[in-house]
Scaffold this motif. Structure first.
Motif, short mmCIF file in Angstrom:
data_model
loop_
_atom_site.label_atom_id
_atom_site.label_comp_id
_atom_site.label_asym_id
_atom_site.label_seq_id
_atom_site.Cartn_x
_atom_site.Cartn_y
_atom_site.Cartn_z
N THR A 1 26.50 36.84 41.48
CA THR A 1 26.06 38.16 41.02
C THR A 1 26.45 39.26 42.02
O THR A 1 26.86 40.35 41.61
N GLN A 2 26.33 38.97 43.31
CA GLN A 2 26.70 39.99 44.29
C GLN A 2 28.19 40.25 44.32
O GLN A 2 28.64 41.37 44.54
N HIS B 1 24.38 29.81 36.87
CA HIS B 1 25.14 30.92 37.43
C HIS B 1 24.37 32.23 37.35
O HIS B 1 24.53 33.12 38.20
N SER B 2 23.52 32.36 36.32
CA SER B 2 22.78 33.60 36.10
C SER B 2 21.94 34.00 37.30
O SER B 2 21.67 35.19 37.52
N ASP B 3 21.51 33.00 38.07
CA ASP B 3 20.64 33.26 39.22
C ASP B 3 21.30 32.91 40.55
O ASP B 3 20.62 32.75 41.55
N ARG C 1 23.35 38.29 32.38
CA ARG C 1 22.77 37.03 32.86
C ARG C 1 21.92 36.42 31.74
O ARG C 1 20.81 36.85 31.48
N SER D 1 18.12 34.34 32.50
CA SER D 1 17.60 34.64 33.83
C SER D 1 16.36 35.50 33.73
O SER D 1 16.41 36.62 33.22
N GLY E 1 22.80 43.58 36.64
CA GLY E 1 23.37 43.08 35.39
C GLY E 1 22.36 43.12 34.26
O GLY E 1 21.17 43.36 34.45
N LEU F 1 27.24 35.31 32.30
CA LEU F 1 26.81 34.21 33.16
C LEU F 1 25.74 33.40 32.43
O LEU F 1 24.80 33.96 31.88
#
Length: 346
Positions: free
Chosen positions: A146-147, A139-141, A158, A161, A167, A135
């Protein structure tokens, strides 16, 4: 010809099944030593180069990593012709490291603002069955993404992030980088240093602002909100921030911009007002993409280790899929700081 040799030829030469050949190629279990030796001899004799399909036959691994980048921002950069080489560097690091392990990395664009972002991600994963997902910001956060990956039990990394979460977190120290950039300007004698933030959508934007403020506090200088311009990583937001700075009774004599586009905007506004850089305004940027190395003057910049971060993300995901449990939750990749004529006159 070597290119015409397939796994079927190897299986026939060794007198074993296709699945057995694939297990040998992938160093899989449950293969007798004499069978493994026979398959390897057939591979060597025929000059066979394993295909991705052959590798995937041998077990639970797909030998694919999926990297997700923000659709809107990426396409906007491509279409405008003003894009940076952030994507290129990410692909460079991720693809080369993947290849070292016999993997391939697939690059997909996903709209992080879409109400269907989970469906987009799930569709890509269902189509490709990757062994892991990389990610990139923002998208990383994005907790929706992520879930979803947590629920699917899919390893992910990530990049960029700084927030706590699941991750592998692969970062440079954005707070320290901004502190170094600001301290550089303070060391040159500047006492009014402006800072142009990145988008609030990126957690790293807050970390960079914190680093700027920490550098000022370390020198006992006041934290003046008028010297913080709100940007969103676009050239236009950099122009707006600089116009606001120059409207102050006492404008800044130096500026740290949170990316190259906004730093170039600072340079454009300064030139438009007849202000010489660095004599009238010193500028420091983040990223160090080619555009700032060839600007006039070339810009001093924090060098983001994008390729190294992507390579580390790929390495960790591949090792996790291979069953390596002794892996760090996060890795900090060192950044560089390159001084050029936008802060130091020749």
């Amino acid at each position: 010809m070597r290119g015409s040799v397939t796994i079927k030829h190897v299986a026939a030469e060794a007198g074993v099944s296709l699945q057995t050949v694939s297990r040998v190629i992938n160093n899989g279990p449950n293969v007798r030593p004499e069978v493994r030796e026979r398959v390897n001899a057939a591979v060597e004799k025929l000059g066979y180069v394993p295909s991705l399909a052959a590798q995937r036959m041998g077990g639970s691994r797909s030998y694919l990593l999926l990297a997700l980048n923000d659709r809107d921002r990426t396409i906007e950069g491509w279409k405008s012709g003003e894009g940076t080489d952030w994507v290129d560097q990410m692909l460079l690091g991720g693809m080369l490291k993947s290849a070292e392990f016999g993997y391939r990395m697939i690059f997909e664009l996903v709209d992080t603002h879409s109400s269907q972002v989970e469906r987009e991600v799930q569709a890509a994963i269902s189509a490709l069955h990757p062994d892991g997902v990389i990610l990139t910001p923002p998208h990383s956060d994005n907790p929706l993404i992520t879930q979803l990956l947590v629920q699917m039990g899919l390893p992910f990394a990530r990049i960029g992030s700084v927030a706590a979460g699941p991750g592998f977190a692969i970062v440079m120290d954005d707070r320290a980088a901004a502190e170094v950039a600001t301290t550089h300007l303070l060391d040159l004698g500047h006492e009014r240093v402006g800072f142009i933030t990145g988008s609030d959508e990126y957690v790293l934007s807050g970390a960079r602002l914190d680093g700027y403020r920490r550098a000022l506090s370390n020198r006992g200088l006041p934290l003046d909100d008028d010297l913080v311009g709100r940007g969103d990583f676009s050239f236009e937001s950099g122009v707006r921030a600089m116009e606001t700075f120059f409207a102050l009774k006492t404008p800044p004599t130096a500026v740290v911009a949170s990316n190259d586009q906004m730093a170039l905007a600072a340079l454009r506004v300064a030139h438009g007002r007849g202000i010489q850089v660095p004599d009238g305004l010193a500028i420091v940027s983040f990223d160090d993409t080619p555009i700032v190395r060839f600007s006039n003057p070339p810009l001093t910049a924090v060098v983001q280790p994008v390729a190294a971060m992507a390579a580390e993300a790929a390495r960790l995901l591949i090792r996790a899929k291979a069953g390596d449990a002794d892996l760090p939750a996060g890795v900090t990749i060192p950044f560089d700081f390159t001084v050029r004529r936008s802060t130091l006159a020749e």
